[in-house]
Design a protein around this motif. Sequence first.
Motif, PDB file in Angstrom:
ATOM      1  N   VAL A   1      -1.116  35.813  17.733  1.00 16.64           N
ATOM      2  CA  VAL A   1      -1.934  35.728  18.946  1.00 16.64           C
ATOM      3  C   VAL A   1      -1.607  36.975  19.762  1.00 16.64           C
ATOM      4  N   ASP A   2      -2.601  37.868  19.895  1.00 18.92           N
ATOM      5  CA  ASP A   2      -2.391  39.139  20.604  1.00 18.92           C
ATOM      6  C   ASP A   2      -2.527  38.920  22.112  1.00 18.92           C
ATOM      7  N   ASP A   3      -1.843  39.744  22.884  1.00 17.85           N
ATOM      8  CA  ASP A   3      -1.898  39.688  24.353  1.00 17.85           C
ATOM      9  C   ASP A   3      -1.598  38.275  24.851  1.00 17.85           C
ATOM     10  N   PHE A   4      -0.646  37.606  24.197  1.00 16.85           N
ATOM     11  CA  PHE A   4      -0.358  36.212  24.559  1.00 16.85           C
ATOM     12  C   PHE A   4       0.100  36.125  26.015  1.00 16.85           C
TER      13      PHE A   4
ATOM     14  N   ALA B   1       7.423  41.463  21.422  1.00 18.60           N
ATOM     15  CA  ALA B   1       7.151  41.945  22.773  1.00 18.60           C
ATOM     16  C   ALA B   1       6.374  43.256  22.683  1.00 18.60           C
ATOM     17  N   GLU B   2       5.315  43.364  23.474  1.00 14.54           N
ATOM     18  CA  GLU B   2       4.473  44.570  23.476  1.00 14.54           C
ATOM     19  C   GLU B   2       4.789  45.445  24.681  1.00 14.54           C
ATOM     20  N   GLY B   3       4.591  46.740  24.535  1.00 13.82           N
ATOM     21  CA  GLY B   3       4.649  47.639  25.688  1.00 13.82           C
ATOM     22  C   GLY B   3       6.041  47.816  26.264  1.00 13.82           C
TER      23      GLY B   3
HETATM   24 MG    MG Z   1      -1.518  43.411  21.995  1.00 19.28          MG
END
Ligand code: MG
Length: 279
Positions: free
Chosen positions: A178-181, A235-237
């Motif tokens: 699930v992206d940008d959760f 964790a993104e970014g």
């Molecule tokens: Mg993303």
Amino acid sequence: RQRADADLYDAKRRRRGLLPASLDTPEAEDLLRAITDGQLVVRYQPVVDLATGDLAGVEALVRWQHPRRGLLGPDAFLPLAEATGVVELLGARVLRAACHEVRAWQRRTGTRAGVAVNVSAAELAEPAYPARVLRALADSGLPAADLVLEVTETAFADVPTMTRSLRELRTAGVRVAVDDFGTGWSTLSRLDQLPVDVLKLDKSFVDRVVPGQGCTPVVDAVLAMARALDLAVTAEGVEHAHQVAALRDAGCDTAQGYHLQRPVPLDEVDLARRVRVPA
Ligand code: MG
Ligand code: C2E
Ligand code: MG
Ligand code: MG
């Protein structure tokens, strides 16, 4: 070939009564031509295992190598691709390129890192989508276990065909993220029923992790929930070393971000450890 792609795409849409935003604008024609002429390129951002510091995988991110405007990011053309429906063709090209490039890279370097590919809601709504993915795997030789499909939280809104397709692909060994959760919370109430394996914690949560305070209560809560549901968290970014340390100490599995490495051509992906692991 370009004509054939365009015709196929048009006929299919017309049959389904889904004639999208006009393809007759110069911008839309440019984009369709770019896709069919091979002007799309894929950049890869490392995803690092926080426990070991090893490269866990890469995320494929599309770019348009524009003849006049230079290398364009998805923000410059994905909205048009979505509105005109060409995003399906775009997604199919990126998927095939990523599978082939990553399989060749695995053979060249001996890395076991796999690849995550972003999928749009329109692609997933297409009943032929699972077959397309399985064909890309078979043609490239990439093991199904080395492919992650990233679906944004908001795209999970339309469930029926989509969950059926994702279940079929997971049975074949492909994983789903699930992206940008956390940006929509639309999936929270049925997270235990969705066919998913990984939560990608949106950058906005990582941004709030500041020095000297560990993770935020919300990040800790997401990690606890993921553990309870047996989901992995990426964790993104991640832009700062203290965020890497806080996320690792809180039990986050993997991370990606400019602090680790920016999206680059596959051969520039750093295969060495990017994270210092405490003794
Ligand atoms: Mg993303
Ligand atoms: P995403 O899947 O959430 O990908 C992460 C985005 O954050 C990427 O932007 C990446 O370059 C950027 N990023 C990574 N680390 C950092 C960081 O530390 N700081 C900051 N500020 N940004 C960071 P990019 O490449 O511009 O892609 C934007 C979005 O476009 C992606 O978000 C994804 O939703 C979409 N996208 C990209 N490639 C594809 C594709 O092939 N198909 C589809 N359907 N969507 C794609
Ligand atoms: Mg993504
Ligand atoms: Mg994002």
